[in-house]
Design a protein around this motif. Structure first.
Motif, PDB file in Angstrom:
ATOM      1  N   THR A 203      25.920  21.997  46.284  1.00  0.00           N
ATOM      2  CA  THR A 203      25.467  22.231  44.911  1.00  0.00           C
ATOM      3  C   THR A 203      25.932  21.135  43.967  1.00  0.00           C
ATOM      4  O   THR A 203      25.487  21.081  42.829  1.00  0.00           O
ATOM      5  N   GLN A 204      26.814  20.224  44.438  1.00  0.00           N
ATOM      6  CA  GLN A 204      27.314  19.157  43.578  1.00  0.00           C
ATOM      7  C   GLN A 204      27.806  17.988  44.423  1.00  0.00           C
ATOM      8  O   GLN A 204      28.394  18.179  45.483  1.00  0.00           O
ATOM      9  N   GLU A 205      27.545  16.770  43.946  1.00  0.00           N
ATOM     10  CA  GLU A 205      28.082  15.559  44.557  1.00  0.00           C
ATOM     11  C   GLU A 205      28.529  14.624  43.447  1.00  0.00           C
ATOM     12  O   GLU A 205      28.004  14.673  42.335  1.00  0.00           O
ATOM     13  N   THR A 206      29.503  13.761  43.758  1.00  0.00           N
ATOM     14  CA  THR A 206      29.973  12.786  42.779  1.00  0.00           C
ATOM     15  C   THR A 206      29.951  11.391  43.380  1.00  0.00           C
ATOM     16  O   THR A 206      30.149  11.210  44.581  1.00  0.00           O
TER      17      THR A 206
ATOM     18  N   ARG B  46      10.383  23.683  44.766  1.00  0.00           N
ATOM     19  CA  ARG B  46      10.633  22.863  43.586  1.00  0.00           C
ATOM     20  C   ARG B  46      12.137  22.639  43.473  1.00  0.00           C
ATOM     21  O   ARG B  46      12.920  23.573  43.510  1.00  0.00           O
ATOM     22  N   ILE B  47      12.526  21.382  43.335  1.00  0.00           N
ATOM     23  CA  ILE B  47      13.933  21.006  43.261  1.00  0.00           C
ATOM     24  C   ILE B  47      14.246  20.539  41.849  1.00  0.00           C
ATOM     25  O   ILE B  47      13.462  19.838  41.229  1.00  0.00           O
ATOM     26  N   ASP B  48      15.407  20.920  41.362  1.00  0.00           N
ATOM     27  CA  ASP B  48      15.869  20.456  40.060  1.00  0.00           C
ATOM     28  C   ASP B  48      17.309  19.990  40.201  1.00  0.00           C
ATOM     29  O   ASP B  48      18.189  20.776  40.532  1.00  0.00           O
TER      30      ASP B  48
ATOM     31  N   ILE C 127      29.312   9.515  38.387  1.00  0.00           N
ATOM     32  CA  ILE C 127      28.010  10.165  38.302  1.00  0.00           C
ATOM     33  C   ILE C 127      28.177  11.506  38.996  1.00  0.00           C
ATOM     34  O   ILE C 127      28.617  11.561  40.148  1.00  0.00           O
ATOM     35  N   GLN C 128      27.838  12.572  38.308  1.00  0.00           N
ATOM     36  CA  GLN C 128      27.907  13.905  38.903  1.00  0.00           C
ATOM     37  C   GLN C 128      26.489  14.429  39.037  1.00  0.00           C
ATOM     38  O   GLN C 128      25.758  14.512  38.046  1.00  0.00           O
ATOM     39  N   VAL C 129      26.094  14.753  40.251  1.00  0.00           N
ATOM     40  CA  VAL C 129      24.755  15.280  40.536  1.00  0.00           C
ATOM     41  C   VAL C 129      24.910  16.761  40.854  1.00  0.00           C
ATOM     42  O   VAL C 129      25.619  17.128  41.778  1.00  0.00           O
ATOM     43  N   ASN C 130      24.267  17.605  40.060  1.00  0.00           N
ATOM     44  CA  ASN C 130      24.319  19.054  40.262  1.00  0.00           C
ATOM     45  C   ASN C 130      22.957  19.571  40.682  1.00  0.00           C
ATOM     46  O   ASN C 130      21.946  19.210  40.089  1.00  0.00           O
ATOM     47  N   ARG C 131      22.947  20.441  41.666  1.00  0.00           N
ATOM     48  CA  ARG C 131      21.704  21.092  42.085  1.00  0.00           C
ATOM     49  C   ARG C 131      21.520  22.317  41.197  1.00  0.00           C
ATOM     50  O   ARG C 131      22.320  23.242  41.227  1.00  0.00           O
ATOM     51  N   ALA C 132      20.444  22.320  40.419  1.00  0.00           N
ATOM     52  CA  ALA C 132      20.181  23.431  39.508  1.00  0.00           C
ATOM     53  C   ALA C 132      19.281  24.489  40.137  1.00  0.00           C
ATOM     54  O   ALA C 132      19.197  25.605  39.635  1.00  0.00           O
TER      55      ALA C 132
END
Length: 143
Positions: A27-30, A61-63, A101-106
């Motif tokens: 659900t999250q990567e940095t 659908r991905i966000d 950079i923080q990538v969150n799966r919404a």
């Protein structure tokens, strides 16, 4: 900020980009990086993603959302739910600074997501490394 040929070469040549796959359960990567300001007025961070169809079925659908942190403090975010890209433009310091950079799966856990990121400042410089793989030299006919 327009992406001209010099900036594109500077981003690629300096390794200021990457491609990753977020695991289906993640659900999250940095991504951590250090970016000199080079006298610039801002830092641009971009994120784009896609999902591969498997078994002939339509992909969910991905966000993904993007957060930018400087020295562990959030300085920018982008969370458009109707787009497959996110961008953040923030003012930079005049010294080398650590960014994350923080990538969150919404949405849509359960499927892997391939995404790409890139970052640059408006006075990006190409740092020659001596490695010529993938670098092409252009010469004038007279040289």
């Amino acid at each position: 900020m327009l992406l001209g040929p010099y900036r594109a070469i500077a981003i690629a040549g300096s390794g200021h980009y990457g491609i990753r796959t977020m695991a289906s359960a993640a659900t999250q990567e940095t991504i951590r990086f250090e970016q000199p300001a080079y006298g610039s007025s801002g830092l641009n961070v971009s994120l784009a993603w896609s999902v591969e169809n498997t078994g002939g079925m339509a992909s969910p659908r991905i966000d993904l959302d993007l957060k930018l942190r400087r020295n562990n403090l959030q300085i920018g975010a982008s969370n458009k739910s109707n787009s497959s890209t996110e961008m953040v433009y923030e003012t930079t310091f005049n010294a080398q600074t650590n960014y994350t950079i923080q990538v969150n799966r919404a949405s849509a856990t359960g499927v892997p997501v391939r995404y790409a990121y890139a970052f640059s400042v408006d006075h990006t410089r190409y740092q020659y490394t001596g490695i010529t793989e993938g670098v092409y030299y252009l010469k004038n006919k007279k040289t």
